[in-house]
Write a protein that holds these residues in place. Structure first.
Motif, mmCIF file in Angstrom:
data_model
loop_
_atom_site.group_PDB
_atom_site.id
_atom_site.type_symbol
_atom_site.label_atom_id
_atom_site.label_comp_id
_atom_site.label_asym_id
_atom_site.label_seq_id
_atom_site.Cartn_x
_atom_site.Cartn_y
_atom_site.Cartn_z
ATOM 1 N N THR A 42 19.750 -9.538 49.749
ATOM 2 C CA THR A 42 20.891 -8.698 49.388
ATOM 3 C C THR A 42 20.881 -7.412 50.221
ATOM 4 O OG1 THR A 42 20.798 -9.541 47.128
ATOM 5 C CG2 THR A 42 22.063 -7.531 47.487
ATOM 6 N N LYS A 43 22.085 -7.002 50.720
ATOM 7 C CA LYS A 43 22.216 -5.730 51.422
ATOM 8 C C LYS A 43 22.893 -4.739 50.490
ATOM 9 C CE LYS A 43 20.459 -5.872 55.558
ATOM 10 N NZ LYS A 43 21.218 -6.241 56.743
ATOM 11 N N LEU A 44 22.361 -3.533 50.400
ATOM 12 C CA LEU A 44 22.870 -2.519 49.485
ATOM 13 C C LEU A 44 23.230 -1.254 50.244
ATOM 14 C CD1 LEU A 44 20.277 -2.874 46.586
ATOM 15 C CD2 LEU A 44 22.606 -3.768 46.620
ATOM 16 N N LEU A 45 24.256 -0.568 49.742
ATOM 17 C CA LEU A 45 24.641 0.751 50.231
ATOM 18 C C LEU A 45 24.376 1.737 49.106
ATOM 19 C CD1 LEU A 45 25.994 2.764 52.149
ATOM 20 C CD2 LEU A 45 28.220 1.957 51.322
ATOM 21 N N ILE A 46 23.543 2.729 49.376
ATOM 22 C CA ILE A 46 23.137 3.689 48.348
ATOM 23 C C ILE A 46 23.532 5.085 48.812
ATOM 24 C CG2 ILE A 46 21.188 4.673 47.086
ATOM 25 C CD1 ILE A 46 19.789 2.023 47.325
ATOM 26 N N LEU A 76 21.471 2.293 54.098
ATOM 27 C CA LEU A 76 21.460 0.885 53.725
ATOM 28 C C LEU A 76 20.039 0.475 53.381
ATOM 29 C CD1 LEU A 76 23.675 -0.546 56.615
ATOM 30 C CD2 LEU A 76 24.406 -0.084 54.272
ATOM 31 N N THR A 77 19.895 -0.498 52.508
ATOM 32 C CA THR A 77 18.575 -1.032 52.197
ATOM 33 C C THR A 77 18.710 -2.512 51.850
ATOM 34 O OG1 THR A 77 16.528 -0.635 50.957
ATOM 35 C CG2 THR A 77 18.582 -0.544 49.711
ATOM 36 N N SER A 78 17.568 -3.187 51.766
ATOM 37 C CA SER A 78 17.562 -4.616 51.439
ATOM 38 C C SER A 78 17.167 -4.826 49.989
ATOM 39 C CB SER A 78 16.577 -5.355 52.350
ATOM 40 O OG SER A 78 15.253 -4.932 52.078
ATOM 41 N N MET A 91 39.075 11.574 52.164
ATOM 42 C CA MET A 91 38.505 10.263 52.464
ATOM 43 C C MET A 91 38.152 10.168 53.943
ATOM 44 S SD MET A 91 40.082 6.512 51.549
ATOM 45 C CE MET A 91 41.029 6.247 53.043
ATOM 46 N N LEU A 92 37.088 9.415 54.221
ATOM 47 C CA LEU A 92 36.596 9.246 55.585
ATOM 48 C C LEU A 92 36.217 7.784 55.784
ATOM 49 C CD1 LEU A 92 35.473 10.450 58.313
ATOM 50 C CD2 LEU A 92 33.305 10.750 57.099
ATOM 51 N N VAL A 93 36.542 7.228 56.966
ATOM 52 C CA VAL A 93 36.152 5.860 57.311
ATOM 53 C C VAL A 93 35.369 5.908 58.625
ATOM 54 C CG1 VAL A 93 36.963 3.547 57.923
ATOM 55 C CG2 VAL A 93 38.167 4.867 56.157
ATOM 56 N N PHE A 94 34.188 5.234 58.674
ATOM 57 C CA PHE A 94 33.384 5.205 59.904
ATOM 58 C C PHE A 94 32.654 3.860 59.992
ATOM 59 C CE2 PHE A 94 30.772 7.221 56.623
ATOM 60 C CZ PHE A 94 29.595 6.503 56.706
ATOM 61 N N PRO A 95 32.154 3.472 61.183
ATOM 62 C CA PRO A 95 31.471 2.180 61.334
ATOM 63 C C PRO A 95 30.176 2.125 60.538
ATOM 64 C CG PRO A 95 32.125 3.076 63.455
ATOM 65 C CD PRO A 95 32.337 4.178 62.457
ATOM 66 N N ILE A 96 29.909 0.973 59.943
ATOM 67 C CA ILE A 96 28.683 0.806 59.156
ATOM 68 C C ILE A 96 27.441 0.862 60.036
ATOM 69 C CG2 ILE A 96 28.531 -1.721 59.284
ATOM 70 C CD1 ILE A 96 27.814 -1.677 56.267
ATOM 71 N N ALA A 152 13.661 1.350 53.841
ATOM 72 C CA ALA A 152 13.000 0.831 52.641
ATOM 73 C C ALA A 152 12.855 1.926 51.599
ATOM 74 C CB ALA A 152 11.632 0.263 52.985
ATOM 75 N N ARG A 153 12.864 3.177 52.075
ATOM 76 C CA ARG A 153 12.813 4.336 51.188
ATOM 77 C C ARG A 153 13.157 5.560 52.020
ATOM 78 N NH1 ARG A 153 7.653 6.702 47.676
ATOM 79 N NH2 ARG A 153 8.539 8.771 47.299
ATOM 80 N N GLY A 154 13.899 6.475 51.454
ATOM 81 C CA GLY A 154 14.216 7.677 52.219
ATOM 82 C C GLY A 154 15.320 8.482 51.584
ATOM 83 N N GLN A 155 15.784 9.497 52.345
ATOM 84 C CA GLN A 155 16.853 10.378 51.890
ATOM 85 C C GLN A 155 18.201 9.936 52.457
ATOM 86 O OE1 GLN A 155 17.451 14.686 53.326
ATOM 87 N NE2 GLN A 155 16.236 14.911 51.459
ATOM 88 N N GLY A 156 18.137 9.301 53.636
ATOM 89 C CA GLY A 156 19.364 8.853 54.269
ATOM 90 C C GLY A 156 19.952 9.899 55.199
#
Length: 741
Positions: free
Chosen positions: A600-604, A613-615, A660-665, A672-676
């Motif tokens: 599974t791919k997740l957006l946090i 992104l994380t798995s 609102m803002l749109v940008f490439p993923i 795996a862990r972080g602030q982003g």
């Protein structure tokens, strides 16, 4: 000194006084309680026990005596400690499942492998075993020093001189202050062969020794399943651990059925606790492919493990039991011992054997020197006797006529004081001719023995040959076959636990106050309004899942927890608070609950506009405490967790400021862990929502009212910018909630 006077008060820093006293305690624990001596492999309590039993004449050929008598002598004369601790040490010396070569022969209940305690010492009896006698052999021949006991009334040996390699043969364990020891038992035949190898080739390295000493040999058997490199590293460094498994075999039954039979369990594992452990797995359904466990042990050990069905994979069941129970354990190796100077040292296998051999050479030389001294004393007397026989008439005349015959004898025949005294103490029957011949033969025999002993003391090669000969005799007496087999086996593989769970559909329901339940079957999600909740509570999340699924619960503090679909409370009633299953504080909000899979791919995203992104694999946590997934800045919290649809190539963010803002993923990192990284820049407020989507599909949102219609905006070019931009007002008709769904 008057304790009440001021002069009795010593002014000293508290830390110095504490350090000094603690150091004395620590040294006492290390050198006089917890660590064995490399020379005889015994701690003081064990040495004192055996010594007291020897003085009580509890020889193997003799009768048993009450254990209470032994314990009383030990604590009264040699070891001023508690009677129960001394008796416990004695019991262990008698247990053939604890010691590879027991030193005490017990009669009565001395405990068993089930973990039952021994009977009280007033009910049991004991005597020494031949191994214990071999360990003390030579103690009356001046081979070791004696020291006063704690009260100065008796004497006790500092160490036992016997040739038996007790340290490695029986092993030892103990916890001192700041250090510990853990030595497994070994096979005495292998130890003696390795010792002979060292005598013949002193420069033999550890690898050559390990060709002889294959590894530990536990009294309970089992299998050592480590690879040779792991075993070698442990023995060379003196520290490591060994993977020990039970002996398990598959037994076929009539009709095509089968069961697993356990005939040997790992060393130190209590059989009753092992069976309880397995029964608990069955009761809690943690191992659904196992149906039953039975103990059919009598004199031999027999544990029967019944599978759920004959179609169960026997290898999978066996591997699962190794992972979940004490059918596989790790036994630590920490070869920490007291050397000849009573200094704690961690030794390799070769160093321990070499230190023991060095001591045995010293014992051999010392015994020989003491024997030479006794022979000299005897020869002195025999020479005096021969002089008396050669001058018998004159000796008799002096004894009959002189008031003080002793000085006259000494002067006339150049006798020493001891010789003259011995002649005067001779009995008349000793004056016969046969006695004179026997004295001559004895003198000749002793002279020859002395000559050999002098050569032995002077020549090291003779000492080595003699020690080798004695070791070979010891091997003939105590050598036996190895009980623990060495079988290299790969580490237990990761097991797909979902394969053991019966797959059933469930509907997961989470309330706003954190109460969770799982209803059987896939309930229609449209019927959620019919669900009942506690007063003041309402529905938060509802979705379909399977009992084999794993659920991820994301908390606002950045932690993630894993729940098993089969472990959720039933659908009757209101369920249970999810916080009973995980360590989640009551004040921390639940952000999301969803089915999670490794791919599974997740957006946090967090409330301050950071995200990544994380798995699904990175979110799985095996403990109640969960795992920290998001490192949050002060004041921030996890705001959104969304699954990334397959093929998604863009991210849209909307802030509380309704921009609102749109940008490439592709501009988001996968962590795996972080602030982003920063998703959107804000002057006021923070992040409201974020979503990943396909740019070609556009953004869709529900229109208000009961129509159920949605609107899709495909031309998003006005809102497209680089990640971290401020964005602009959303399209006309975008929900006032600032949420994408």
């Amino acid at each position: 000194m008057d304790p009440n006077s001021e002069s009795s008060v010593i002014d000293t820093p508290f830390d110095a006084a504490l350090s000094e006293r603690y150091l004395v305690y620590a040294l006492s624990t290390i050198t006089a309680r917890s660590l064995p001596d490399v020379r005889d492999g015994l701690k003081p309590v064990h040495r004192r026990l055996l010594w007291a039993m020897r003085l009580l004449r509890l020889d193997p050929a003799g009768a048993y005596k009450k254990s209470a008598r032994v314990v009383g002598d030990v604590i009264g004369k040699y070891h001023p400690h508690g009677d129960q601790s001394v008796y416990d040490a004695m019991v262990r010396l008698a247990q053939d499942f604890a010691l590879r070569y027991p030193l005490v022969d017990g009669q009565g209940n001395f405990g068993n492998i089930d973990g039952d305690n021994a009977a009280a010492y007033r009910y049991t009896e004991a005597k020494l075993t031949p191994v214990a006698m071999a360990l003390m052999a030579g103690i009356d021949e001046g081979a070791v020093d004696f020291r006063p006991t704690y009260n100065g009334e008796e004497e006790e040996p500092e160490v036992f001189p016997g040739l038996f390699p007790n340290l490695l043969a029986n092993g030892a364990s103990g916890i001192a202050v700041g250090m510990a020891t853990s030595i497994p038992p070994h096979n005495v035949s292998e130890l003696i062969e390795a010792a002979i190898k060292l005598i013949e080739e002193p420069k033999t390295d550890d690898r050559d020794i390990l060709q002889i000493v294959k590894g530990p040999d536990f009294p309970t058997g089992g299998k050592l399943v480590d690879d040779p490199q792991t075993i070698e590293r442990a023995y060379v460094s003196g520290r490591g651990s060994f993977r020990l498994r039970a002996t398990v075999e598959k037994v076929a039954e009539k009709g095509g059925g089968w069961h697993l039979l356990v005939t040997e369990i790992p060393y130190g594992v209590q059989k009753s606790k092992l069976i309880e452990q397995i029964a608990e797995l069955i009761g809690e359904k943690k191992l659904p492919i196992l149906a039953d466990v039975r103990d059919e042990s009598a004199d031999d050990l027999r544990i029967i493990l019944e599978p759920r069905a004959r179609t169960v994979d026997a290898a999978l069941l066996e591997e699962s039991l190794y992972r979940l129970t004490d059918l596989e354990v790790r036994f630590p190796l920490n070869l920490n011992v007291l050397d000849e100077n009573r200094t704690p040292v961690v030794m390799s296998l070769k160093e321990a054997l070499s230190a023991w051999l060095k001591f045995q050479i010293e014992v051999l030389v010392r015994k020989s020197q003491v024997r030479i001294g006794k022979i000299d004393d005897r020869l002195e007397l025999l020479d005096g006797f021969l002089i008396a026989f050669l001058n018998l008439d004159r000796v008799i005349e002096i004894i009959r006529t002189e008031d003080e015959p002793k000085p006259v004898l000494m002067t006339e025949f150049s006798l020493s004081d001891r010789q003259a005294e011995a002649i005067l103490n001779m009995r008349l029957r000793s004056l016969r001719r046969l006695e004179e011949m026997e004295i001559g033969r004895e003198r000749e025999k002793l002279a020859k023995e002395r000559e050999e002993l002098v050569k032995l003391v002077a020549e090291f090669p003779r000492q080595r040959r003699r020690l080798k000969k004695d070791l070979e005799a010891l091997k003939q007496q105590f050598g036996d076959y190895r009980r623990t087999r060495i079988e290299e086996v790969a580490a237990t593989r990761e097991i797909d636990w979902s394969a053991m769970i019966e797959k059933e559909p469930i509907t997961v329901i989470l309330s706003q106050r954190g109460w969770i339940r799982a209803m059987r079957g896939h309930v229609a999600l449209d019927d959620a309004e019919t669900l009942k909740f506690r007063e003041g509570d309402a529905l938060d999340t509802i979705f379909h899942a399977q009992t084999t699924d794993r659920l991820a619960l994301f908390a606002a503090n950045g932690r993630v927890y894993t729940l098993g679909g089969d472990k959720l409370p039933g659908g009757r009633g209101f369920g249970e608070p999810v916080r009973l299953s995980i360590d989640l504080d009551a004040e921390v909000d639940i952000v999301e609950l969803m089915v999670i899979r490794a791919d599974t791919k997740l957006l946090i995203a967090s409330s301050d506009g950071k995200g990544f992104l994380t798995s699904g694999e990175a979110t799985l946590a095996e403990t109640r405490k969960g795992k920290q997934l998001v490192n949050l800045r002060s004041g921030a919290r996890v705001a959104v967790v969304r699954q990334v649809p397959e093929g998604a190539d863009a991210v849209s963010v909307v802030g509380e400021n309704r921009k609102m803002l749109v940008f490439p993923i592709s501009e988001l990192p996968e962590l795996a862990r972080g602030q982003g990284v920063t998703l959107q820049r804000y002057r006021d407020g923070g992040l409201s929502d974020v979503i990943a989507f396909r740019l070609t599909d556009g953004l869709s949102w529900a229109l208000g009212g009961e129509s159920g219609r949605t609107r899709t905006e495909t031309d998003l070019s006005p809102w497209r910018a680089a990640r971290g931009a401020a964005g602009r007002m959303p399209p006309i008709g975008f929900p006032r909630s600032n949420k994408f769904d």
